[in-house]
Design a protein around this motif. Structure first.
Motif, mmCIF file in Angstrom:
data_model
loop_
_atom_site.group_PDB
_atom_site.id
_atom_site.type_symbol
_atom_site.label_atom_id
_atom_site.label_comp_id
_atom_site.label_asym_id
_atom_site.label_seq_id
_atom_site.Cartn_x
_atom_site.Cartn_y
_atom_site.Cartn_z
ATOM 1 N N HIS A 248 -14.524 0.619 -16.559
ATOM 2 C CA HIS A 248 -13.778 1.869 -16.509
ATOM 3 C C HIS A 248 -12.689 1.875 -17.581
ATOM 4 N N ALA A 249 -12.107 3.062 -17.794
ATOM 5 C CA ALA A 249 -11.077 3.231 -18.822
ATOM 6 C C ALA A 249 -9.804 3.779 -18.180
ATOM 7 N N LEU A 250 -9.299 3.065 -17.190
ATOM 8 C CA LEU A 250 -8.086 3.498 -16.499
ATOM 9 C C LEU A 250 -6.850 3.080 -17.282
ATOM 10 N N GLY A 251 -5.913 4.013 -17.414
ATOM 11 C CA GLY A 251 -4.637 3.717 -18.042
ATOM 12 C C GLY A 251 -3.503 4.170 -17.152
ATOM 13 N N LEU A 252 -2.426 3.409 -17.128
ATOM 14 C CA LEU A 252 -1.258 3.742 -16.318
ATOM 15 C C LEU A 252 -0.436 4.835 -16.994
ATOM 16 N N CYS A 253 -0.095 5.875 -16.251
ATOM 17 C CA CYS A 253 0.721 6.973 -16.783
ATOM 18 C C CYS A 253 2.180 6.529 -16.843
ATOM 19 N N SER A 254 2.494 5.684 -17.809
ATOM 20 C CA SER A 254 3.843 5.120 -17.905
ATOM 21 C C SER A 254 4.875 6.161 -18.322
ATOM 22 N N GLU A 255 4.420 7.331 -18.826
ATOM 23 C CA GLU A 255 5.330 8.394 -19.243
ATOM 24 C C GLU A 255 5.679 9.349 -18.097
ATOM 25 N N MET A 256 5.023 9.197 -16.948
ATOM 26 C CA MET A 256 5.221 10.138 -15.845
ATOM 27 C C MET A 256 6.642 10.037 -15.286
ATOM 28 N N ARG A 257 7.253 11.193 -15.028
ATOM 29 C CA ARG A 257 8.600 11.247 -14.486
ATOM 30 C C ARG A 257 8.666 12.219 -13.304
ATOM 31 N N PRO A 258 9.525 11.972 -12.320
ATOM 32 C CA PRO A 258 10.551 10.939 -12.351
ATOM 33 C C PRO A 258 10.069 9.536 -12.006
ATOM 34 N N TRP A 259 8.824 9.415 -11.533
ATOM 35 C CA TRP A 259 8.293 8.104 -11.187
ATOM 36 C C TRP A 259 6.862 7.960 -11.689
ATOM 37 N N VAL A 260 6.487 6.739 -12.024
ATOM 38 C CA VAL A 260 5.107 6.463 -12.439
ATOM 39 C C VAL A 260 4.215 6.242 -11.227
ATOM 40 N N GLY A 261 4.818 6.146 -10.068
ATOM 41 C CA GLY A 261 4.074 5.939 -8.835
ATOM 42 C C GLY A 261 5.022 5.615 -7.700
ATOM 43 N N TRP A 262 4.491 5.134 -6.622
ATOM 44 C CA TRP A 262 5.293 4.824 -5.448
ATOM 45 C C TRP A 262 4.685 3.622 -4.743
ATOM 46 N N SER A 263 5.497 2.966 -3.941
ATOM 47 C CA SER A 263 4.999 1.771 -3.262
ATOM 48 C C SER A 263 5.276 1.837 -1.771
ATOM 49 N N TYR A 264 4.548 1.052 -1.052
ATOM 50 C CA TYR A 264 4.744 0.897 0.382
ATOM 51 C C TYR A 264 4.703 -0.596 0.689
ATOM 52 N N THR A 265 5.163 -0.976 1.847
ATOM 53 C CA THR A 265 5.265 -2.392 2.173
ATOM 54 C C THR A 265 4.114 -2.852 3.053
ATOM 55 N N LYS A 266 3.759 -4.117 2.879
ATOM 56 C CA LYS A 266 2.814 -4.767 3.782
ATOM 57 C C LYS A 266 3.593 -5.773 4.617
ATOM 58 N N LEU A 267 3.564 -5.580 5.923
ATOM 59 C CA LEU A 267 4.287 -6.449 6.831
ATOM 60 C C LEU A 267 3.443 -7.654 7.225
ATOM 61 N N GLY A 268 4.117 -8.750 7.514
ATOM 62 C CA GLY A 268 3.466 -9.926 8.066
ATOM 63 C C GLY A 268 3.942 -10.123 9.492
ATOM 64 N N LEU A 269 3.081 -9.832 10.475
ATOM 65 C CA LEU A 269 3.475 -9.846 11.880
ATOM 66 C C LEU A 269 2.596 -10.804 12.681
ATOM 67 N N ILE A 270 3.148 -11.311 13.768
ATOM 68 C CA ILE A 270 2.455 -12.261 14.628
ATOM 69 C C ILE A 270 2.245 -11.632 15.993
ATOM 70 N N ALA A 271 1.025 -11.725 16.518
ATOM 71 C CA ALA A 271 0.747 -11.188 17.853
ATOM 72 C C ALA A 271 1.550 -11.950 18.896
ATOM 73 N N SER A 272 2.268 -11.226 19.730
ATOM 74 C CA SER A 272 3.127 -11.864 20.723
ATOM 75 C C SER A 272 2.327 -12.702 21.713
ATOM 76 N N GLY A 273 1.082 -12.330 21.963
ATOM 77 C CA GLY A 273 0.270 -13.043 22.940
ATOM 78 C C GLY A 273 -0.625 -14.114 22.355
ATOM 79 N N THR A 274 -0.385 -14.494 21.112
ATOM 80 C CA THR A 274 -1.241 -15.503 20.493
ATOM 81 C C THR A 274 -1.139 -16.845 21.210
ATOM 82 N N ASP A 275 -2.255 -17.567 21.256
ATOM 83 C CA ASP A 275 -2.257 -18.928 21.790
ATOM 84 C C ASP A 275 -1.849 -19.954 20.731
ATOM 85 N N SER A 276 -1.609 -19.472 19.513
ATOM 86 C CA SER A 276 -1.310 -20.380 18.396
ATOM 87 C C SER A 276 -0.074 -19.912 17.629
#
Length: 376
Positions: A271-299
């Protein structure tokens, strides 16, 4: 689009209690953290299963198992399905997923953590390496969606302002994931309204040469309405966007908004994908990936050891090569990351989990606004 304050206050109090309970749950002492002791405790526990929305979790779990001589299995499960599975497993007392790496932060903050289905645990030896905004609940990466164009047809991105996408010139020629099917998109809308609305309004004035006048409650809402009315191509995932934008041989390719991970298609699928580095006010946006532990885990110790592992360079590297940025500030992104996002990282609109509850409460409102105005 704002959340009910009383509801938010109750949720915050409940969340705080849940997190305090999680930090006090059985496991190695916070005051005198000993990684070797954690490893030894983990050896006495059953194997674990780790949920994540990327297939890379399979390789990560295998590498973890090889590193420690312990047994972990990675399973690819979408964020929506994770939410449903975690809820069902907790309610039935039959935990199958011991660790959840989940990208639906609002759902976790509003539903999973307050109900005690999962716990957030920050390894004490990692505290100084993880910026405060990513500690509680613990985020392991920030994941970016960026504007992209076809480099075979255009020398630079043909779109430089977010409002340009609402012009008749781009009607039906912009591709994005359907906000009705992926919650991170309406969350992004709410985050923009909360933290970036002045910049959205300024971008309008920069592009059209006059101040924004709208009957919508915010500049962001006005943009969402205008974008929906322009008839974008909405898809159920990033693969279709990568094709619409990046396939070679097109005369008039789309501009798109897609995960930075899809830039690996340049090598894998030519593919020929290029990042729109000129885009304003932002070139993109981000979201977070959480690291969580099941409360009922046996381990619980093995689960915590896995969380510790994914906060290290070896542990998170399989996702870093896809443009996922670790929250551990001591880890540098690889030079061969395909999107080039680190060159414009300061122009990525970042997620602030301080308003995750408001994002959750407003999600349906933003989806309704989008649906009402979407031009088919």
């Amino acid at each position: 689009m704002k959340a009910n304050c009383t509801r938010r206050g109750i949720a915050i109090a409940t969340l705080s209690a849940a997190l305090l309970a999680g930090m006090a749950s059985p496991g190695p002492a916070q005051e005198a953290f000993d990684l070797d002791a954690l490893i030894e405790a983990a050896r006495a526990e059953p194997p674990i299963t780790v949920y994540d929305s990327t297939g890379k979790i399979v390789d990560m779990a295998e590498a973890f198992s090889s590193t420690y001589g312990l047994d972990a299995t990675g399973v690819k499960v979408s964020a929506t399905a994770q939410f449903e599975q975690i809820t069902r497993e907790a309610q039935s007392g039959n935990v199958q997923g011991d660790v959840a790496l989940i990208t639906d932060t609002p759902a976790a903050v509003a539903q999973l953590l307050p109900r005690g289905y999962v716990e957030s645990w920050l390894p004490p030896d990692m505290e100084d390496k993880i910026p405060a905004q990513f500690r509680n609940p613990l985020a392991i990466t920030t994941n970016a969606n960026v504007f992209a164009y076809n480099t075979e047809v255009h020398d630079t991105c043909p779109v430089t302002n977010m409002w340009q996408l609402t012009d008749p010139e781009w009607q039906g020629r912009f591709a994005m994931v359907d906000p009705l099917t992926k919650g991170t998109y309406p969350d992004w809308f709410n985050q923009m309204e909360t933290y970036g609305d002045e910049l959205v309004a300024q971008a309008y004035e920069d592009y059209f040469g006059e101040p924004l006048v709208t009957d919508q409650p915010s500049a962001t809402a006005a943009w969402v309405v205008a974008l929906a009315e322009s008839g974008p191509l909405v898809t159920d995932g990033d693969d279709a966007i990568s094709e619409a934008v990046g396939v070679r041989g097109q005369a008039d390719p789309f501009v798109g908004l897609l995960s930075s991970a899809k830039f690996r298609d340049n090598e894998d699928q030519d593919h020929a994908l290029g990042l729109c580095s000129e885009m304003r006010p932002w070139v993109g946006w981000s979201y977070t990936k959480l690291g969580l532990i099941a409360s009922g885990t046996d381990s619980p110790n093995l689960a915590r050891l896995f969380i510790h592992y994914v906060l290290t360079e070896d542990g998170i590297m399989p996702q870093m090569v896809d443009g996922k940025i670790p929250t551990n500030s001591e880890i540098a992104m690889p030079d061969d990351e395909p999107s080039g996002i680190m060159e414009v990282h300061d122009l990525v609109f970042g997620y602030d989990s301080a308003s995750a509850l408001e994002d959750w409460d407003a999600r349906q409102d933003w989806q309704d606004l989008w649906l009402v105005h979407l031009s088919r």
